[in-house]
Design an enzyme around this catalytic site. Structure first.
Site, PDB file in Angstrom:
ATOM      1  N   GLU A 115      -1.132   7.869   4.699  1.00 33.99           N
ATOM      2  CA  GLU A 115      -1.401   8.071   6.129  1.00 33.99           C
ATOM      3  C   GLU A 115      -0.688   9.334   6.635  1.00 33.99           C
ATOM      4  O   GLU A 115       0.192   9.267   7.509  1.00 33.99           O
ATOM      5  CB  GLU A 115      -0.988   6.830   6.930  1.00 33.99           C
ATOM      6  CG  GLU A 115      -1.826   5.619   6.561  1.00 33.99           C
ATOM      7  CD  GLU A 115      -1.618   4.413   7.462  1.00 33.99           C
ATOM      8  OE1 GLU A 115      -0.586   4.337   8.139  1.00 33.99           O
ATOM      9  OE2 GLU A 115      -2.520   3.550   7.506  1.00 33.99           O
ATOM     10  N   GLU A 136      -6.862   0.720   1.974  1.00 33.99           N
ATOM     11  CA  GLU A 136      -6.176  -0.318   2.745  1.00 33.99           C
ATOM     12  C   GLU A 136      -7.159  -0.905   3.745  1.00 33.99           C
ATOM     13  O   GLU A 136      -7.847  -0.159   4.453  1.00 33.99           O
ATOM     14  CB  GLU A 136      -4.989   0.234   3.539  1.00 33.99           C
ATOM     15  CG  GLU A 136      -3.754   0.482   2.745  1.00 33.99           C
ATOM     16  CD  GLU A 136      -2.550   0.831   3.619  1.00 33.99           C
ATOM     17  OE1 GLU A 136      -2.415   0.276   4.733  1.00 33.99           O
ATOM     18  OE2 GLU A 136      -1.771   1.680   3.178  1.00 33.99           O
TER      19      GLU A 136
HETATM   20  C1  BG6 Z   1      -0.713   0.937   6.979  1.00 34.03           C
HETATM   21  C2  BG6 Z   1       0.429   1.283   6.050  1.00 34.03           C
HETATM   22  O1  BG6 Z   1      -0.558   1.650   8.128  1.00 34.03           O
HETATM   23  O2  BG6 Z   1      -0.785  -0.336   7.487  1.00 34.03           O
HETATM   24  C3  BG6 Z   1       1.068   0.101   5.371  1.00 34.03           C
HETATM   25  O3  BG6 Z   1       0.035   2.232   5.101  1.00 34.03           O
HETATM   26  C4  BG6 Z   1       1.188  -1.038   6.358  1.00 34.03           C
HETATM   27  O4  BG6 Z   1       2.299   0.490   4.840  1.00 34.03           O
HETATM   28  C5  BG6 Z   1      -0.216  -1.425   6.810  1.00 34.03           C
HETATM   29  O5  BG6 Z   1       1.882  -2.134   5.893  1.00 34.03           O
HETATM   30  C6  BG6 Z   1      -0.264  -2.618   7.745  1.00 34.03           C
HETATM   31  O6  BG6 Z   1       0.618  -2.442   8.792  1.00 34.03           O
HETATM   32  P1  BG6 Z   1       1.706  -3.536   9.154  1.00 34.03           P
HETATM   33  O7  BG6 Z   1       2.488  -2.951  10.234  1.00 34.03           O
HETATM   34  O8  BG6 Z   1       0.946  -4.739   9.552  1.00 34.03           O
HETATM   35  O9  BG6 Z   1       2.495  -3.748   7.910  1.00 34.03           O
END
Ligand code: BG6
Length: 467
Positions: free
Chosen positions: A173, A362
């Site tokens: 990101e 993701e």
């Molecule tokens: C993404 C990141 O933004 O979202 C991850 O690359 C992160 O590291 C994921 O864990 C989900 O976000 P969160 O805050 O729910 O863990």
């Protein structure tokens, strides 16, 4: 759906070193920026005191339990695992003359285990962390020197693992520095725009240099970027809302534009002028930026709206992305608006823009899971979320988009990046640990584990069409 995903499609999950490994100073690892955020959550540097609780110090103890976890991923049929290397395991201070052999040896063992199960590693060089020493002594990415330290690290891991790791990503990101400068670049939260964009520029140059090194050292590998796909829709069809949306979307698109095309887009000239930012970009930087990525990867959790109307903007969500809520969408317990169709839209949009293969690295639902009387999590909500998103990925492939694969976020419960909670769970596998760090760390498949397994086996043939 009668459609099946291509045989070559990579299926799996995505994890990040600082959210799973724990062992934060084991085997010579140095402290990283992630180790000094408030209990590990997004925020500024807090000095660590002896005895302070930080949930990431142990996280889910993947450092020691990776054989068990990888075996579970394999049972689900994973063909790919996205993971990151902790830079501070390899160069504890970031500027060390020699790498830490124990850190290198650890990832040898992890890759051995993946190989044993025929799981392709997709490795992120830097996922939301850098050696703390670089943040403290050099002001993080604000310093041009950090480009050299990063390329030394990239070269070291390419040389060590290049014979077996053929899929790489540079920065997780990379656009996050716009919202969380400490997490993204080791900068204080209140840094000025000049510093922030100069740091971003250094990171973009470092990314391009890593791409070049990867191409030279591992000619049969592919290396991509990674962007937070924070797409905005216009709040209304008013032309002013359209233009506002265009301008706001370019804030994150700028990163992919540079990484995929090799130069700054012309719209940034006006933007920098309006912000009073004057970047130092050398001729050598311009040459370096020309080395472009092989594929685009992105995270996808939500969409939002933009508006030219200041009153509407006041309603923007307080979460880090400052989006206006879309009245047609529901939100997760953490206020992230769920938009499966938006994923089809974004895949088409990015493919039209870049004509490069795409990888969804993701996507997933953070939720508070509850164990039933038999001690099992019946996470039908997660199954529905993933079904609906994957269905739309299938639609995009049928639209003609080249999609390399899909790695859902947190296939095993892990520590949340934004809140440092364990209770914000994404996994197919439950981990017995709560927000206070209590629990046995035992692993247990959830209902979604078996659903994902069937889905991979049938290559998406059992995905349900939206109602
Ligand atoms: C993404 C990141 O933004 O979202 C991850 O690359 C992160 O590291 C994921 O864990 C989900 O976000 P969160 O805050 O729910 O863990």
């Amino acid at each position: 759906m009668s459609f099946q995903f291509p045989e070559s499609f990579l299926w799996g999950g995505a994890i990040a070193a600082n959210q799973v490994e724990g062992a934060h100073i084991t085997d010579g690892k140095g402290l990283s920026t992630s180790d000094v955020q408030p209990n590990g959550a997004f925020g500024e540097l807090v000095e660590r005191q002896d005895g302070d609780f930080n949930i990431k110090d142990v996280a889910i103890d993947f450092y020691h339990r990776y054989p068990e976890d990888i075996a579970l991923f394999s049972e689900m049929g994973f063909t790919c695992l996205r993971l990151s290397i902790a830079w501070s395991r390899i160069f504890p201070n970031g500027n060390d003359a020699e790498p830490n052999e124990a850190g290198l040896a650890y990832y040898d063992k992890v890759f051995d285990e993946l190989e044993k199960h025929n799981i392709t590693p997709l490795v992120t060089l830097s996922h939301y962390e850098m050696p703390l020493n670089l943040a403290q002594k050099y002001q993080g990415w604000a310093s041009r020197d950090v480009i050299g330290f990063f390329t030394q690290y990239a070269e070291t891991v390419f040389k060590r693992y290049g014979h077996r790791v053929k899929r790489w990503l540079t920065f997780n990101e990379i656009n996050v520095t716009l919202h969380e400068p400490f997490t993204g670049s080791g900068l204080p939260r209140d840094c000025d725009e000049q510093t922030r964009f100069q740091a971003i520029h250094h990171q973009l140059v470092a990314s391009a240099k890593a791409v070049k090194l990867c191409h030279d050292l591992i000619p049969d590998a592919k290396i991509g970027n990674m962007i937070l796909g924070a797409m905005l829709y216009p709040r209304t069809c008013h032309p002013n809302d359209m233009v506002k949306t265009l301008v706001q979307n370019r804030e994150w698109l700028m990163f992919g534009d540079i990484q995929a095309r090799g130069y700054y887009p012309s719209y940034m000239t006006r933007k920098f002028k309006e912000m009073g930012v004057e970047l130092t970009i050398t001729e050598a930087d311009k040459e370096d930026l020309k080395e472009t990525i092989d594929f685009i990867s992105f995270s996808y959790y939500m969409t939002g709206c933009a508006s030219a109307d200041p009153q509407e903007m006041e309603k923007a969500d307080a979460n880090m992305l400052q989006m206006i809520a879309n009245p047609y969408l529901q939100a997760s317990e953490w206020g992230w608006q769920i938009d499966p169709v938006g994923l089809r839209y974004l895949l088409n949009f990015l493919y039209d823009r870049y004509q490069k293969p795409l990888f969804i690295v993701e996507n997933g639902l953070g939720a508070k899971d509850v164990l039933n009387d038999e001690g099992v999590v019946e996470d039908d909500y997660r199954i529905a979320y993933l079904n609906d998103h994957l269905y739309q990925v299938g639609e995009a492939i049928q639209d003609g988009v080249e999609v390399m694969g899909y790695t859902s976020w947190g296939p095993i419960d892990l520590v949340s990046a934004s809140t440092a909670q364990m209770s914000k769970r994404y996994g197919f596998i439950y981990v017995d640990r709560n927000d206070q760090g209590e629990g046995s760390l035992a692993r247990k498949p959830k209902k979604s584990f078996y659903w994902y397994k069937d889905m991979i086996q049938s290559r998406g043939a059992n995905l349900a069409a939206p109602e």
